[in-house]
Design a protein around this motif. Structure first.
Motif, PDB file in Angstrom:
ATOM      1  N   UNK A 140       0.839  -1.207   0.000  1.00 13.41           N
ATOM      2  CA  UNK A 140       0.000   0.000   0.000  1.00 13.41           C
ATOM      3  C   UNK A 140       0.869   1.250   0.000  1.00 13.41           C
ATOM      4  N   UNK A 141       1.957   1.233   0.792  1.00 11.77           N
ATOM      5  CA  UNK A 141       2.874   2.381   0.823  1.00 11.77           C
ATOM      6  C   UNK A 141       3.505   2.595  -0.550  1.00 11.77           C
ATOM      7  N   UNK A 142       3.871   1.494  -1.204  1.00 15.80           N
ATOM      8  CA  UNK A 142       4.448   1.582  -2.549  1.00 15.80           C
ATOM      9  C   UNK A 142       3.465   2.219  -3.518  1.00 15.80           C
ATOM     10  N   UNK A 143       2.219   1.784  -3.450  1.00 15.23           N
ATOM     11  CA  UNK A 143       1.187   2.338  -4.333  1.00 15.23           C
ATOM     12  C   UNK A 143       0.926   3.813  -4.033  1.00 15.23           C
ATOM     13  N   UNK A 144       0.968   4.188  -2.745  1.00 19.37           N
ATOM     14  CA  UNK A 144       0.772   5.594  -2.368  1.00 19.37           C
ATOM     15  C   UNK A 144       1.871   6.470  -2.963  1.00 19.37           C
ATOM     16  N   UNK A 145       3.111   5.939  -2.944  1.00 19.66           N
ATOM     17  CA  UNK A 145       4.208   6.687  -3.555  1.00 19.66           C
ATOM     18  C   UNK A 145       4.002   6.889  -5.042  1.00 19.66           C
ATOM     19  N   UNK A 146       3.424   5.882  -5.678  1.00 22.59           N
ATOM     20  CA  UNK A 146       3.122   5.991  -7.113  1.00 22.59           C
ATOM     21  C   UNK A 146       2.146   7.126  -7.373  1.00 22.59           C
ATOM     22  N   UNK A 147       1.090   7.179  -6.598  1.00 26.98           N
ATOM     23  CA  UNK A 147       0.062   8.193  -6.811  1.00 26.98           C
ATOM     24  C   UNK A 147       0.604   9.599  -6.577  1.00 26.98           C
ATOM     25  N   UNK A 148       1.437   9.750  -5.549  1.00 25.18           N
ATOM     26  CA  UNK A 148       2.026  11.070  -5.278  1.00 25.18           C
ATOM     27  C   UNK A 148       2.946  11.480  -6.422  1.00 25.18           C
ATOM     28  N   UNK A 149       3.754  10.534  -6.913  1.00 25.64           N
ATOM     29  CA  UNK A 149       4.647  10.839  -8.030  1.00 25.64           C
ATOM     30  C   UNK A 149       3.859  11.217  -9.275  1.00 25.64           C
ATOM     31  N   UNK A 150       2.717  10.553  -9.461  1.00 33.30           N
ATOM     32  CA  UNK A 150       1.902  10.827 -10.650  1.00 33.30           C
ATOM     33  C   UNK A 150       1.325  12.234 -10.630  1.00 33.30           C
ATOM     34  N   UNK A 151       1.119  12.799  -9.440  1.00 34.18           N
ATOM     35  CA  UNK A 151       0.568  14.154  -9.336  1.00 34.18           C
ATOM     36  C   UNK A 151       1.526  15.204  -9.878  1.00 34.18           C
ATOM     37  N   UNK A 152       2.796  14.841 -10.000  1.00 38.23           N
ATOM     38  CA  UNK A 152       3.778  15.789 -10.510  1.00 38.23           C
ATOM     39  C   UNK A 152       3.809  15.885 -12.016  1.00 38.23           C
ATOM     40  N   UNK A 153       2.973  15.127 -12.697  1.00 36.65           N
ATOM     41  CA  UNK A 153       2.944  15.155 -14.162  1.00 36.65           C
ATOM     42  C   UNK A 153       1.785  16.029 -14.636  1.00 36.65           C
ATOM     43  N   UNK A 154       2.130  17.143 -15.293  1.00 37.51           N
ATOM     44  CA  UNK A 154       1.089  18.057 -15.761  1.00 37.51           C
ATOM     45  C   UNK A 154       0.775  17.874 -17.242  1.00 37.51           C
ATOM     46  N   UNK A 155       1.499  17.004 -17.916  1.00 38.54           N
ATOM     47  CA  UNK A 155       1.182  16.665 -19.297  1.00 38.54           C
ATOM     48  C   UNK A 155       0.261  15.456 -19.266  1.00 38.54           C
ATOM     49  N   UNK A 156      -0.924  15.598 -19.795  1.00 36.47           N
ATOM     50  CA  UNK A 156      -1.926  14.541 -19.678  1.00 36.47           C
ATOM     51  C   UNK A 156      -2.301  14.014 -21.051  1.00 36.47           C
ATOM     52  N   UNK A 157      -2.173  12.706 -21.213  1.00 33.06           N
ATOM     53  CA  UNK A 157      -2.566  12.031 -22.445  1.00 33.06           C
ATOM     54  C   UNK A 157      -3.631  11.006 -22.068  1.00 33.06           C
ATOM     55  N   UNK A 158      -4.902  11.315 -22.337  1.00 34.14           N
ATOM     56  CA  UNK A 158      -6.009  10.470 -21.913  1.00 34.14           C
ATOM     57  C   UNK A 158      -5.903   9.070 -22.500  1.00 34.14           C
ATOM     58  N   UNK A 159      -5.566   8.978 -23.776  1.00 31.87           N
ATOM     59  CA  UNK A 159      -5.450   7.668 -24.421  1.00 31.87           C
ATOM     60  C   UNK A 159      -4.317   6.859 -23.798  1.00 31.87           C
TER      61      UNK A 159
END
Length: 326
Positions: A140-159
């Motif tokens: 769960x901690x590993x997955x939480x780190x993933x989500x926090x890291x993902x918030x730093x990406x402002x380029x969004x490609x929906x596909x």
């Protein structure tokens, strides 16, 4: 003597598990960058996957004919049992390659790191033993780190993001199934790899026709093959496809589906770091760094928890042997 034999067996088992995990980690990290490099010049991801599976099938087949491998021939009953494994594997890789065309490597790795949590959930539904509290919390901690890291990406490609999330689902089902198939059928990693590649070819041929890649993808491939640099990258992709498949199956059989996914998470730290600078790197953001630190902590915690489990099993085994001798 019995205790020493048991201890030696346990040490050999641990060494085999470690080698399988490390080999898969290096192969998986290299494959992400090689595939990204190929797809930056050749966008036909389904055709690339078909070529990788075709080369794998032919090499194992001729290797068996020439006596280089002890892999058995095709058995229809086994093929039917392994068909779901092949389906989920190829669906996973197909969606993963499709996501790599629109998502940078750090964010691709970040999304794929959600697989361990999905494996835990799938395992509970399939009746597998409940993991320890430490293992659960570390994932769960590993997955939480993933989500926090993902918030730093402002380029969004929906596909691209959609393809990556669908790939996580298929990878979860595939890892759980391949672990079960390897244990029940007594197949080696080479044999499972052969069945997987062989069974995937009709499915992939249908895909490249349905998606409209074929036959233009072949003409583009022949045209680009005159470039020496592209040819080298393509050959590396085909070779590493075989290495990755072998080490992945081996790691899953020797260890477990969850261990394979955690190894993927740990190698992802290195992949993400290099991905910031290589092949169209991205801008470093504080959230990315924070997420990676949390992610790494979760991976280290998981490794410690698994070591404690293995150590306790060894102590229990020695105690049981001593009690039996008394």
């Amino acid at each position: 003597m019995e205790i020493r034999a048991d201890a030696a067996t346990e040490t050999t088992s641990f060494s085999s598990s470690l080698i399988a995990a490390v080999s898969y980690g290096f192969a998986s990290m290299a494959m992400v960058f090689i595939n990204k490099a190929v797809l930056m010049q050749y966008a036909n991801s389904m055709t690339l996957l078909t070529l990788q599976q075709l080369v794998t099938t032919l090499l194992i087949h001729f290797g068996r004919k020439m006596g280089y491998t002890r892999a058995r021939g095709v058995d229809m009953a086994t093929a039917k049992q392994l068909f779901p494994v092949s389906f989920f594997y190829n669906a996973n890789v197909a969606f993963a390659l499709a996501s790599l065309k629109g998502v940078n490597i750090p964010m691709y790795i970040a999304i794929k790191r959600l697989t361990p949590l999905a494996v835990l959930i799938a395992g509970s539904f399939l009746g597998k033993g409940r993991p320890t509290v430490q293992v659960t919390l570390s994932v769960i901690l590993t997955a939480a780190g993933v989500l926090i890291a993902a918030l730093g990406d402002f380029s969004f490609d929906l596909f691209g993001y959609s393809m990556a999330f669908i790939s996580v689902f298929f990878q979860t089902m595939y890892l759980v199934l391949v672990e079960k198939s390897g244990a029940e059928n007594g197949l080696s990693s080479v044999e499972i790899m052969f069945y997987n590649s062989f069974l995937s070819l009709p499915f992939l041929m249908f895909l490249i026709i349905a998606t409209g890649e074929f036959p233009d993808s072949l003409s583009v491939l022949f045209a680009k093959s005159y470039s020496f640099s592209f040819l080298v990258i393509l050959i590396l992709s085909l070779v590493m496809g075989i290495v990755l498949n072998f080490t992945m199956f081996l790691c899953t059989i020797v260890n477990s589906a969850l261990t394979t996914t955690i190894v993927g998470v740990l190698k992802g730290v290195g992949s993400t770091t290099f991905g910031f600078f290589l092949l169209g790197g991205v801008q470093v953001h504080a959230l990315n760094v924070t997420g990676l630190v949390i992610n790494t902590a979760g991976g280290v915690w998981y490794s410690y928890a698994k070591y404690q489990q293995k150590k306790s099993k060894t102590v229990k085994l020695v105690t049981d042997v001593e009690a039996h001798r008394k």
